[in-house]
Design a protein around this motif. Structure first.
Motif, short mmCIF file in Angstrom:
data_model
loop_
_atom_site.label_atom_id
_atom_site.label_comp_id
_atom_site.label_asym_id
_atom_site.label_seq_id
_atom_site.Cartn_x
_atom_site.Cartn_y
_atom_site.Cartn_z
N MET A 1 0.84 -1.35 -0.02
CA MET A 1 -0.02 0.17 0.10
C MET A 1 0.90 1.09 0.19
SD MET A 1 -2.71 1.29 2.93
CE MET A 1 -3.17 -0.40 3.19
N ARG A 33 -7.86 4.77 1.41
CA ARG A 33 -8.78 3.29 1.69
C ARG A 33 -8.37 2.08 0.88
NH1 ARG A 33 -14.88 4.34 2.77
NH2 ARG A 33 -13.97 5.17 4.39
N SER A 34 -8.15 1.10 1.31
CA SER A 34 -7.69 0.12 0.40
C SER A 34 -8.73 -0.83 0.24
CB SER A 34 -6.67 -0.81 1.14
OG SER A 34 -7.08 -1.41 2.57
N GLU A 35 -10.05 -0.63 0.88
CA GLU A 35 -11.57 -1.52 0.87
C GLU A 35 -12.75 -0.63 0.74
OE1 GLU A 35 -12.22 -3.99 4.66
OE2 GLU A 35 -10.72 -4.93 3.42
N SER A 48 -15.08 -0.91 8.59
CA SER A 48 -14.33 -1.46 7.55
C SER A 48 -12.88 -2.04 8.47
CB SER A 48 -13.47 -0.09 6.84
OG SER A 48 -12.61 -0.71 6.03
N SER A 49 -12.45 -2.84 7.90
CA SER A 49 -11.15 -3.77 8.62
C SER A 49 -9.87 -3.15 8.10
CB SER A 49 -11.38 -5.27 8.32
OG SER A 49 -10.97 -5.19 6.84
N ASP A 50 -9.93 -1.81 7.55
CA ASP A 50 -8.66 -1.31 7.18
C ASP A 50 -8.27 -0.25 8.06
OD1 ASP A 50 -6.61 -0.26 5.77
OD2 ASP A 50 -7.98 1.04 4.35
N THR A 51 -7.44 -0.81 8.96
CA THR A 51 -6.75 0.38 10.21
C THR A 51 -5.64 1.26 9.71
OG1 THR A 51 -5.14 -1.56 10.82
CG2 THR A 51 -7.56 -1.55 11.82
N ALA A 52 -5.22 0.95 8.52
CA ALA A 52 -4.11 1.89 8.06
C ALA A 52 -4.70 3.17 7.81
CB ALA A 52 -3.26 1.10 6.86
N ARG A 53 -6.06 3.10 7.34
CA ARG A 53 -6.59 4.31 6.84
C ARG A 53 -6.78 5.48 8.29
NH1 ARG A 53 -12.03 6.47 6.63
NH2 ARG A 53 -12.21 7.91 4.60
#
Length: 105
Positions: A1, A33-35, A48-53
């Motif tokens: 990412m 956002r990746s997803e 969302s399960s995307d914590t990097a955001r």
């Protein structure tokens, strides 16, 4: 990412041209956002399960943000800020005899 390094613009509630007073004096490293977000089954909130955001790191300069990303092996894109071009105008120009345009008052 890939991370994005950018300088955020002023909010809609801020006016003036002094960049040191507004939020626009720091550089931010953030992840896009990746997803897609989906509604939570219980409350209906966006989840969302995307914590990097959620990660937003602030740096005093662009060079410091780039150095941090390179030291930690983060791929990044730098987005340079765009400046606004302002034409200086006076209030008296609204009533000039050589005005081009229709009178609305």
């Amino acid at each position: 990412m890939r991370a994005i390094i950018h300088k955020p613009s002023k909010t809609a509630m801020q006016s003036g041209r002094n960049g040191n007073v507004s939020r626009g004096n720091v550089w931010v490293l953030s992840f896009p956002r990746s997803e897609g977000a989906r509604p939570d089954s219980l409350m209906g909130w966006q989840s969302s399960s995307d914590t990097a955001r959620q990660v937003r790191m602030r740096f005093p300069s662009k060079e410091a943000a780039i150095a941090y990303a390179e030291a930690h092996g983060i791929d990044f894109d730098v987005r340079e800020p765009t400046s606004r071009k302002v034409k200086p105008r006076a209030y008296a120009d609204n009533f000039a005899f050589n005005r081009k345009g229709a009178w609305t008052h």
